[in-house]
Design a protein around this motif. Structure first.
Motif, mmCIF file in Angstrom:
data_model
loop_
_atom_site.group_PDB
_atom_site.id
_atom_site.type_symbol
_atom_site.label_atom_id
_atom_site.label_comp_id
_atom_site.label_asym_id
_atom_site.label_seq_id
_atom_site.Cartn_x
_atom_site.Cartn_y
_atom_site.Cartn_z
ATOM 1 N N VAL A 193 0.860 -1.186 0.000
ATOM 2 C CA VAL A 193 0.000 0.000 0.000
ATOM 3 C C VAL A 193 0.896 1.236 0.000
ATOM 4 C CG1 VAL A 193 -1.812 1.276 1.208
ATOM 5 C CG2 VAL A 193 -1.766 -1.229 1.320
ATOM 6 N N MET A 194 0.728 2.068 -1.005
ATOM 7 C CA MET A 194 1.461 3.334 -1.067
ATOM 8 C C MET A 194 0.593 4.410 -0.419
ATOM 9 S SD MET A 194 3.019 3.114 -4.967
ATOM 10 C CE MET A 194 2.293 4.659 -5.319
ATOM 11 N N VAL A 195 1.151 5.134 0.532
ATOM 12 C CA VAL A 195 0.422 6.180 1.244
ATOM 13 C C VAL A 195 1.216 7.477 1.136
ATOM 14 C CG1 VAL A 195 -0.616 6.875 3.436
ATOM 15 C CG2 VAL A 195 -0.386 4.440 2.897
ATOM 16 N N ASN A 196 0.610 8.495 0.556
ATOM 17 C CA ASN A 196 1.277 9.786 0.408
ATOM 18 C C ASN A 196 0.281 10.908 0.664
ATOM 19 O OD1 ASN A 196 4.109 9.278 -0.620
ATOM 20 N ND2 ASN A 196 2.925 7.996 -2.015
ATOM 21 N N ALA A 197 0.806 12.078 0.963
ATOM 22 C CA ALA A 197 -0.007 13.287 1.105
ATOM 23 C C ALA A 197 0.419 14.254 0.005
ATOM 24 C CB ALA A 197 0.204 13.927 2.473
ATOM 25 N N MET A 198 -0.477 15.153 -0.345
ATOM 26 C CA MET A 198 -0.151 16.123 -1.389
ATOM 27 C C MET A 198 -0.851 17.439 -1.140
ATOM 28 S SD MET A 198 -3.134 16.519 -3.341
ATOM 29 C CE MET A 198 -2.562 17.181 -4.872
ATOM 30 N N CYS A 199 -0.269 18.486 -1.718
ATOM 31 C CA CYS A 199 -0.861 19.817 -1.680
ATOM 32 C C CYS A 199 -1.342 20.163 -3.084
ATOM 33 C CB CYS A 199 0.181 20.841 -1.227
ATOM 34 S SG CYS A 199 -0.443 22.540 -1.270
ATOM 35 N N PRO A 200 -2.623 20.463 -3.250
ATOM 36 C CA PRO A 200 -3.117 20.805 -4.581
ATOM 37 C C PRO A 200 -2.746 22.215 -5.013
ATOM 38 C CG PRO A 200 -4.888 20.924 -2.990
ATOM 39 C CD PRO A 200 -3.679 20.400 -2.255
ATOM 40 N N GLY A 201 -2.279 23.025 -4.091
ATOM 41 C CA GLY A 201 -2.020 24.426 -4.407
ATOM 42 C C GLY A 201 -3.261 25.264 -4.154
ATOM 43 N N TRP A 202 -3.186 26.517 -4.506
ATOM 44 C CA TRP A 202 -4.283 27.466 -4.278
ATOM 45 C C TRP A 202 -5.220 27.382 -5.478
ATOM 46 C CZ3 TRP A 202 -4.063 33.405 -4.867
ATOM 47 C CH2 TRP A 202 -5.153 33.987 -4.219
ATOM 48 N N CYS A 203 -6.363 26.749 -5.286
ATOM 49 C CA CYS A 203 -7.285 26.463 -6.390
ATOM 50 C C CYS A 203 -8.514 27.361 -6.349
ATOM 51 C CB CYS A 203 -7.730 25.003 -6.330
ATOM 52 S SG CYS A 203 -6.357 23.853 -6.500
ATOM 53 N N ARG A 204 -9.015 27.670 -7.529
ATOM 54 C CA ARG A 204 -10.242 28.466 -7.651
ATOM 55 C C ARG A 204 -11.436 27.578 -7.301
ATOM 56 N NH1 ARG A 204 -7.217 29.808 -11.994
ATOM 57 N NH2 ARG A 204 -8.349 28.441 -13.398
ATOM 58 N N THR A 205 -11.819 27.623 -6.051
ATOM 59 C CA THR A 205 -12.971 26.875 -5.564
ATOM 60 C C THR A 205 -13.768 27.779 -4.639
ATOM 61 O OG1 THR A 205 -11.802 26.055 -3.612
ATOM 62 C CG2 THR A 205 -11.648 24.700 -5.627
ATOM 63 N N ASP A 206 -14.876 27.276 -4.140
ATOM 64 C CA ASP A 206 -15.658 28.053 -3.183
ATOM 65 C C ASP A 206 -14.836 28.344 -1.922
ATOM 66 O OD1 ASP A 206 -17.763 28.013 -4.940
ATOM 67 O OD2 ASP A 206 -18.897 26.490 -3.855
#
Length: 142
Positions: free
Chosen positions: A87-100
């Motif tokens: 099982v590969m387990v990682n975390a990530m940052c999507p960056g500053w996204c145009r969302t609500d």
């Protein structure tokens, strides 16, 4: 034939370890050995915020940052527990996204922010380490 399992947690650069200014608190957070210990530290943070004592105890003011730090620390714990299990387990940052959540003011679309998560979910375990923090398809120091 099924491939290895993958877990990709969405975290944030807002939750890097550098948000914790107290060396003692940082040591407690990074030495937490179980999800229960992280839960206890999270409860301690909430109590400190409610009592107005978070700064004196070394906590930052950002609930968002602390929550993302805890996600990242939990990811590292889970990766360690599942090491050798396929099982590969990682975390990530999507960056500053145009969302609500950003009042549509981010510099990336939601699809652009999702790119690294999808990329991590589809990578071969031969190509990636587990227990890492990623942004824009590159590892980021915790």
């Amino acid at each position: 034939m099924r491939g290895p399992a993958r877990i990709v947690n969405v975290s944030s650069r807002a939750g890097l370890r550098s948000i914790i200014r107290s060396p003692q608190l940082l040591a407690r957070l990074t030495s937490a050995a179980s999800p229960q210990q992280l839960d206890e530290l999270a409860a301690e943070f909430v109590s400190a915020i409610r009592a107005g004592k978070h700064a004196a105890q070394g906590w930052p003011s950002s609930m968002y940052g602390v929550s993302k730090l805890l996600v990242s620390l939990w990811t590292a714990q889970l990766a360690e527990r599942l090491r050798g299990e396929g099982v590969m387990v990682n975390a990530m940052c999507p960056g500053w996204c145009r969302t609500d959540m950003s009042s549509q003011s981010g510099n990336k679309s939601a699809a652009e922010g999702a790119d690294t998560a999808v990329w991590l979910a589809l990578r071969s375990p031969k190509d990636l380490a587990t227990g890492q923090f990623w942004g824009e398809r590159s590892t980021i120091g915790w």
